[in-house]
Design a protein around this motif. Structure first.
Motif, mmCIF file in Angstrom:
data_model
loop_
_atom_site.group_PDB
_atom_site.id
_atom_site.type_symbol
_atom_site.label_atom_id
_atom_site.label_comp_id
_atom_site.label_asym_id
_atom_site.label_seq_id
_atom_site.Cartn_x
_atom_site.Cartn_y
_atom_site.Cartn_z
ATOM 1 N N UNK A 277 1.616 10.086 11.167
ATOM 2 C CA UNK A 277 3.159 8.848 10.732
ATOM 3 C C UNK A 277 4.374 9.770 11.302
ATOM 4 N N UNK A 278 4.371 10.945 11.033
ATOM 5 C CA UNK A 278 5.441 11.700 11.032
ATOM 6 C C UNK A 278 5.701 11.093 12.623
ATOM 7 N N UNK A 279 5.185 11.691 13.886
ATOM 8 C CA UNK A 279 4.983 11.646 15.492
ATOM 9 C C UNK A 279 5.821 9.782 15.669
ATOM 10 N N UNK A 280 5.331 8.816 15.047
ATOM 11 C CA UNK A 280 5.101 7.019 14.702
ATOM 12 C C UNK A 280 6.795 7.027 14.570
ATOM 13 N N UNK A 281 7.776 8.040 13.681
ATOM 14 C CA UNK A 281 8.834 7.339 12.963
ATOM 15 C C UNK A 281 9.792 7.976 14.201
ATOM 16 N N UNK A 282 9.023 9.884 14.547
ATOM 17 C CA UNK A 282 9.972 10.005 15.675
ATOM 18 C C UNK A 282 10.298 9.587 16.751
ATOM 19 N N UNK A 283 9.264 8.934 16.849
ATOM 20 C CA UNK A 283 9.921 7.946 18.021
ATOM 21 C C UNK A 283 10.233 6.761 18.040
ATOM 22 N N UNK A 284 10.156 6.482 17.494
ATOM 23 C CA UNK A 284 11.006 5.341 16.895
ATOM 24 C C UNK A 284 12.847 6.254 16.750
#
Length: 523
Positions: A277-284
């Motif tokens: 989840x953290x990776x998805x947010x940071x990608x955005x």
């Protein structure tokens, strides 16, 4: 036989009250017929006039239960029993109103005391139990009507008073036995309030500063309770929508935002603890290269506890400021008396961990702008709005998730409440919802953008910032306290008047013993 006759005389009044409650429910979204309020209020008063307190309780209950049954049928998504229970619980507040209004109507200044008592009743429904349910306030019906502009001056409680007062004036004009002078005064006063409100002009200018914000509605897979358990899909929907937003920025189709807003529950998996989840947010975040206000459910602070939060995620420093929802929904986000109820109501297990309320307002300074974050249902609570405005918020944000109630009328009702808050505070409100309704509301309550439900929607808006206060936000909660106090004062006067009247009507007790003088007995 006497009781049956009394019941027969009362039933037509209960029927009138039930009809009045239904009409009042239709005043609100999605029906949006606000002027039914000034039909419903005098009908209720007509049903209450000249009856006993016990009868007034029954009449008021018929009105209140019907009112909430028409107003919030959307709760049946959770269960028909839940919708019935809420209608009965909230309706009983109006049963108490009916109980006391029968006596207040006998006072000389009843036309003042009755609308104050109405505000006191709304105050009670918005306060108890479990923090209250402020959904049924008269003011919420007037987002599209000129009368709603008064909220900028008298606040939401003051506007409810004005609406109830107009209903009282209509009743005074039509009531049998009202003196001609009183009818003329009531008619003139009512028309003056209605047409005078149309002359009010609310500014859209702000203070000469502006900010560009993007609202991202990524949509959810399914309706009602179907989306539960699909948290990763919801997060990735918002990730993809944000990546597409950046493509439009790169292509010059939209202006680069200063802030991107994701809705409540854009991730139900704690991004502090879940690497994916953290990776998805940071990608955005890295894609748009500006902060994203993420709506996340986080674990803690205790065991089997959670919080519904807004987290400012910066492209350089990562997660920073955080606001936790202060008014979680009972039986939706937490279970009162959990240990006692779970063994008997197994459906409540769907609620999961207990949501713990946050502490402090959601005032968030982000790159030179102060935002006021409000999460979903809590925008209906006066103290939440007052705290962020007095904390310096220049623009308001509502992060919300209405997916459970999509297509039921609840999102439209919440959107109307949000519009009234814009008028009251004189601030632009930015709304981000998982599945609708997202949008932008101007400081006069007008709508710049309103998304459809269950669609993906990305909207970039350049909105004014406001530092000043409306009269309503300056005086804060005083109108509610004063009007509630006056309502209680009218109640006390009515009960004293009832006691005095009963004492005057009670015949004196017969004298004990003989009053004939005793004859003297000769010695």
């Amino acid at each position: 036989m006497d009781r049956l006759r009394a019941l027969g005389r009362l039933l037509p009044r209960v029927a009138v009250a039930v009809g009045a409650g239904a009409l009042l429910g239709f005043a609100f979204e999605p029906h949006d017929l606000p002027w039914l309020t000034i039909v419903a209020v005098p009908l209720l008063l007509a049903a209450l006039h000249g009856i006993s307190m016990k009868a007034g309780f029954l009449v008021g209950a018929g009105f209140g239960i019907t009112y909430y049954a028409v107003l919030v049928p959307w709760l049946s998504v959770i269960g028909g029993d839940a919708a019935i229970a809420l209608a009965v619980l909230e309706g009983l507040f109006y049963a108490v109103f009916g109980l006391f209004a029968t006596q207040v109507l006998k006072l000389r200044w009843w036309a003042l005391w009755i609308p104050c008592l109405w505000v006191a009743t709304e105050f009670a429904t918005a306060s108890v139990p479990f923090g209250g349910f402020p959904w049924g306030r008269l003011a919420w019906a007037f987002a599209d009507a000129p009368l709603g502009r008064l909220a900028a001056y008298v606040g939401i409680p003051g506007l409810s008073f004005v609406v109830a007062f107009i209903g009282v004036l209509v009743y005074a004009v039509l009531r049998r036995g009202t003196a001609l002078r009183m009818r003329i005064v009531s008619l003139v006063a009512g028309l003056a309030i209605v047409f005078g409100s149309a002359l009010i002009h609310l500014s859209l200018a702000g203070d000469g500063k502006s900010v560009t914000a993007a609202m991202v509605q990524g949509n959810v897979p399914g309706k009602g309770l179907e989306f539960l358990g699909r948290a990763r899909t919801v997060t990735r929907n918002h990730l993809q929508a944000t990546l597409d937003l950046q493509k439009d920025v790169d292509a010059g189709k939209v202006k680069k935002p200063d802030l991107v807003i994701w809705p409540e529950n854009s991730t139900d998996i704690d991004p502090y603890k879940d690497a994916e989840t953290r990776a998805d947010i940071e990608q955005a975040v890295h894609a748009v290269d500006v902060p994203i206000l993420v709506g996340a459910v986080t674990e803690g602070p205790g065991e089997n506890e959670r919080q519904t939060t807004g987290i400012v995620w910066d492209p350089v420093s990562g997660p920073g400021q955080r606001y936790a929802k202060r008014h979680p929904v009972p039986f939706g986000e937490y279970i009162p008396f959990r240990d006692q109820l779970l063994p008997y109501i197994h459906r409540l297990e769907m609620v999961g961990a207990q949501t713990v309320p946050g502490v402090g307002p959601g005032v968030m300074p982000i790159r030179g702008v102060k935002y006021g974050d409000v999460i979903c249902f809590e925008l209906a609570y006066d103290n939440v709005i007052s705290d962020v405005v007095k904390g310096g918020a220049q623009v308001l944000i509502v992060q919300t998730n209405n997916a459970t109630y999509g297509g039921t009328g609840q999102p439209e009702q919440q959107f109307a409440i949000t519009r009234m808050r814009a008028i009251e505070t004189g601030r632009t409100i930015l709304i981000a919802s998982t599945s609708g309704i997202s949008g932008v509301i101007r400081p006069d309550g007008s709508v710049e953008h309103k998304s459809a439900q269950f669609t993906r929607d990305i909207y970039v808006a350049d909105v004014p910032l406001t530092d000043g206060q409306t009269l309503a936000t300056t005086i804060g909660g005083w109108p509610q306290w004063i009007l509630t106090g006056l309502g209680l004062l009218g109640l006390v006067l009515a009960l004293l008047n009832r006691r005095r009247t009963r004492a005057e009507q009670t015949p004196p007790p017969p004298a004990t013993g003989s009053t004939k003088p005793r004859e003297k007995v000769p010695a």
